[in-house]
Design a protein around this motif. Sequence first.
Motif, mmCIF file in Angstrom:
data_model
loop_
_atom_site.group_PDB
_atom_site.id
_atom_site.type_symbol
_atom_site.label_atom_id
_atom_site.label_comp_id
_atom_site.label_asym_id
_atom_site.label_seq_id
_atom_site.Cartn_x
_atom_site.Cartn_y
_atom_site.Cartn_z
ATOM 1 N N GLU A 157 44.851 34.917 37.098
ATOM 2 C CA GLU A 157 46.289 35.192 37.010
ATOM 3 C C GLU A 157 46.686 36.438 37.792
ATOM 4 O OE1 GLU A 157 44.374 34.540 34.475
ATOM 5 O OE2 GLU A 157 45.078 32.590 33.737
ATOM 6 N N LYS A 158 45.837 37.441 37.778
ATOM 7 C CA LYS A 158 46.120 38.651 38.545
ATOM 8 C C LYS A 158 46.195 38.352 40.044
ATOM 9 C CE LYS A 158 46.494 42.508 36.065
ATOM 10 N NZ LYS A 158 47.571 43.503 36.237
ATOM 11 N N THR A 197 47.031 35.457 41.450
ATOM 12 C CA THR A 197 48.283 34.747 41.704
ATOM 13 C C THR A 197 49.465 35.701 41.693
ATOM 14 O OG1 THR A 197 47.343 32.770 40.665
ATOM 15 C CG2 THR A 197 49.732 32.837 40.942
ATOM 16 N N GLU A 198 49.479 36.639 40.776
ATOM 17 C CA GLU A 198 50.561 37.609 40.704
ATOM 18 C C GLU A 198 50.607 38.492 41.950
ATOM 19 O OE1 GLU A 198 52.116 41.267 37.804
ATOM 20 O OE2 GLU A 198 50.322 40.097 37.273
ATOM 21 N N GLN A 254 52.112 36.621 44.877
ATOM 22 C CA GLN A 254 53.559 36.460 44.720
ATOM 23 C C GLN A 254 54.309 37.781 44.907
ATOM 24 O OE1 GLN A 254 53.936 34.681 40.846
ATOM 25 N NE2 GLN A 254 53.334 32.638 41.559
ATOM 26 N N LYS A 255 53.651 38.911 44.685
ATOM 27 C CA LYS A 255 54.314 40.208 44.839
ATOM 28 C C LYS A 255 54.561 40.558 46.288
ATOM 29 C CE LYS A 255 52.757 43.756 42.433
ATOM 30 N NZ LYS A 255 53.902 44.267 41.650
ATOM 31 N N CYS A 310 53.043 45.641 46.448
ATOM 32 C CA CYS A 310 51.763 45.268 45.841
ATOM 33 C C CYS A 310 51.179 46.370 44.962
ATOM 34 C CB CYS A 310 50.752 44.866 46.917
ATOM 35 S SG CYS A 310 50.421 46.172 48.122
ATOM 36 N N TRP A 334 48.663 48.907 39.158
ATOM 37 C CA TRP A 334 48.315 48.191 40.387
ATOM 38 C C TRP A 334 47.692 49.109 41.433
ATOM 39 C CZ3 TRP A 334 47.508 43.336 41.410
ATOM 40 C CH2 TRP A 334 48.076 42.366 40.604
#
Length: 388
Positions: free
Chosen positions: A307-308, A310-311, A314-315, A347, A353
């Motif tokens: 999931e990280k 994919t995130e 998308q960022k 990002c 992050w």
Amino acid sequence: MAKVPIWDLPDVPTGELPPHIQLQRTRVFCKSDAPTNTENIQYSGAYASMGVDNSLRLDQFRSNFKVEVMRLNEDDMEFDMIGIDPSIANAFRRILIAELPTMAIEKVLIANNTSVIQDEVLAHRLGLIPIKVDPRLFDYMSENDVPNEKNTIVFKLHVRCERGDARLTEKRRLTVVVLIFNWLVTEWYFKMAMACYAVTSDELKWLPNGSEFPLAPENSASNSTSRPKTYTSFSCSQDSLPQFSKNPITLKHPDIIIAKLGLGQEIELEAHAVKGMGKTHAKWSPVATAWYRMLPEVVLLQEIEDEKATELVQKCPTKVFDIEDVGKGKKRATVARPRDCTLCRECIRGEGWENYVALRLTIESTGALPPEVLFTEAVKILEDKCER
């Protein structure tokens, strides 16, 4: 980078910098709030205690410097300069913009202009039209020089808008809607003459024999067979010269709109182009733009999965990251297109992050400019400046 206690640091080998200092010396770190390590350390003895000489050595520069051409076509070139200080890259940029000579229209002799464009605006528009010719074939013209075939290019423009011309645009029907007492809507349709003649740069005709406008009215007592004196003194025709016999002088873009004429309007003029540099006027600048930037370096500090990953993909608005299938139903984020990074820092925004992604700017430069001849000429100018 994670902070490490000083007593846990390994011994520093003589003649080498620790990895974290080497990164600070060669990279600019782009944090979520502001960049760090933006200054260059110029002092030669900055790392003397570690046995490292920080002075600029010509032999080291020759061995480390290289140029990699990334894209080259007729109109622009993109290349990487590796192992060079940003100040040198900026010097090339300034030379390309302001100190490389080109030919541009400087003097406009207007015999007739009944268009809506003022004479000064028309002359300015003509000066910005790029001319496809090698400026190295011409000489500079000073105030005391006479325009001749070695320092001047002459163009002629004579157009008139007449009925039935193929360039006349179609008439457009305009609709006027009028509200009366907020309830009655009345529509009036009428046709308005919107016909106009688009004057484009391909109608500028090169005059290889020089000006055709007489400098003064002919004297009735003079010999009628002699050629009247004009604004130029060409000893020979330019198209008879070997450098122009097979490559006639033309304009780079034939479809630039100079003006639009209404019915009955006319423009008649001569345009004289001379050699100049961009620091005098922007019309002599050979580049539409010349710029450099530090090459982005995107580093994943740890594995980003599922999931990280994919995130993260998308960022990023420029799609720098991609997802790699590692098997057993797991996905992992990878840096696929680092050159596309615009340092928007999306990002690394958000809680935590910055522990996953690091943005660095390497001391390299990227430039966009017209063909490679311009860059070689810029190198010659910089070399001449260094010798002086």
